[in-house]
Design a protein around this motif. Sequence first.
Motif, PDB file in Angstrom:
ATOM      1  N   ALA A  17      39.284  42.797  65.508  1.00  0.00           N
ATOM      2  CA  ALA A  17      40.095  41.826  64.771  1.00  0.00           C
ATOM      3  C   ALA A  17      40.039  40.474  65.477  1.00  0.00           C
ATOM      4  O   ALA A  17      40.049  40.392  66.702  1.00  0.00           O
ATOM      5  CB  ALA A  17      41.532  42.313  64.691  1.00  0.00           C
ATOM      6  N   GLY A  18      39.987  39.424  64.695  1.00  0.00           N
ATOM      7  CA  GLY A  18      40.006  38.082  65.265  1.00  0.00           C
ATOM      8  C   GLY A  18      41.413  37.701  65.675  1.00  0.00           C
ATOM      9  O   GLY A  18      42.393  38.349  65.301  1.00  0.00           O
ATOM     10  N   ASP A  19      41.523  36.649  66.448  1.00  0.00           N
ATOM     11  CA  ASP A  19      42.837  36.176  66.865  1.00  0.00           C
ATOM     12  C   ASP A  19      43.585  35.557  65.688  1.00  0.00           C
ATOM     13  O   ASP A  19      42.993  34.957  64.797  1.00  0.00           O
ATOM     14  CB  ASP A  19      42.703  35.135  67.972  1.00  0.00           C
ATOM     15  CG  ASP A  19      42.342  35.767  69.303  1.00  0.00           C
ATOM     16  OD1 ASP A  19      42.589  36.969  69.474  1.00  0.00           O
ATOM     17  OD2 ASP A  19      41.816  35.050  70.163  1.00  0.00           O
ATOM     18  N   SER A  20      44.894  35.687  65.718  1.00  0.00           N
ATOM     19  CA  SER A  20      45.724  35.096  64.679  1.00  0.00           C
ATOM     20  C   SER A  20      45.817  33.584  64.903  1.00  0.00           C
ATOM     21  O   SER A  20      45.437  33.072  65.962  1.00  0.00           O
ATOM     22  CB  SER A  20      47.121  35.713  64.720  1.00  0.00           C
ATOM     23  OG  SER A  20      47.782  35.320  65.911  1.00  0.00           O
ATOM     24  N   GLU A  21      46.340  32.894  63.914  1.00  0.00           N
ATOM     25  CA  GLU A  21      46.533  31.445  64.050  1.00  0.00           C
ATOM     26  C   GLU A  21      47.485  31.135  65.193  1.00  0.00           C
ATOM     27  O   GLU A  21      47.293  30.168  65.927  1.00  0.00           O
ATOM     28  CB  GLU A  21      47.070  30.855  62.745  1.00  0.00           C
ATOM     29  CG  GLU A  21      46.037  30.778  61.645  1.00  0.00           C
ATOM     30  CD  GLU A  21      46.595  30.095  60.406  1.00  0.00           C
ATOM     31  OE1 GLU A  21      47.483  29.235  60.553  1.00  0.00           O
ATOM     32  OE2 GLU A  21      46.130  30.422  59.313  1.00  0.00           O
ATOM     33  N   LEU A  22      48.507  31.961  65.362  1.00  0.00           N
ATOM     34  CA  LEU A  22      49.470  31.762  66.443  1.00  0.00           C
ATOM     35  C   LEU A  22      48.783  31.918  67.802  1.00  0.00           C
ATOM     36  O   LEU A  22      49.000  31.113  68.718  1.00  0.00           O
ATOM     37  CB  LEU A  22      50.630  32.744  66.319  1.00  0.00           C
ATOM     38  CG  LEU A  22      51.709  32.648  67.395  1.00  0.00           C
ATOM     39  CD1 LEU A  22      52.347  31.260  67.395  1.00  0.00           C
ATOM     40  CD2 LEU A  22      52.752  33.721  67.189  1.00  0.00           C
ATOM     41  N   ALA A  23      47.943  32.926  67.937  1.00  0.00           N
ATOM     42  CA  ALA A  23      47.230  33.136  69.199  1.00  0.00           C
ATOM     43  C   ALA A  23      46.306  31.955  69.489  1.00  0.00           C
ATOM     44  O   ALA A  23      46.196  31.508  70.638  1.00  0.00           O
ATOM     45  CB  ALA A  23      46.439  34.435  69.155  1.00  0.00           C
ATOM     46  N   GLU A  24      45.633  31.440  68.485  1.00  0.00           N
ATOM     47  CA  GLU A  24      44.761  30.277  68.663  1.00  0.00           C
ATOM     48  C   GLU A  24      45.575  29.051  69.077  1.00  0.00           C
ATOM     49  O   GLU A  24      45.158  28.279  69.932  1.00  0.00           O
ATOM     50  CB  GLU A  24      43.986  29.979  67.376  1.00  0.00           C
ATOM     51  CG  GLU A  24      42.913  31.004  67.049  1.00  0.00           C
ATOM     52  CD  GLU A  24      41.802  31.047  68.082  1.00  0.00           C
ATOM     53  OE1 GLU A  24      41.471  30.007  68.685  1.00  0.00           O
ATOM     54  OE2 GLU A  24      41.276  32.145  68.309  1.00  0.00           O
TER      55      GLU A  24
END
Length: 72
Positions: A17-24
Amino acid sequence: MLADLTRTDRHNHRPVAGDSELAEAVKTLARAHQGLVWTRQRQTNQLRSALREFSPGALEAFPDLSSSDVPC
C-alpha cells in the motif's frame, strides 16, 4: 531472493500500500523542520565564528548562542 520471489510467486503476495496523504504531509513537514534545524545550526556557527573573529567579548557574555536568552 526477494526479486526471485516476486518474479515467480507474485500472485501469492499482496501489493504494498502507498502512503496516505497524511503520511506524505508529515514526511514533508519533517523534512522542512529538519532543514530549518540545520539552517539554524549553520547560522549559529557562522555567528559564533564572526564573533570570535571580531568581538570575542560577546562570546564570553553569551556563551550559548542557541539559547533563547540571547537578545535579538
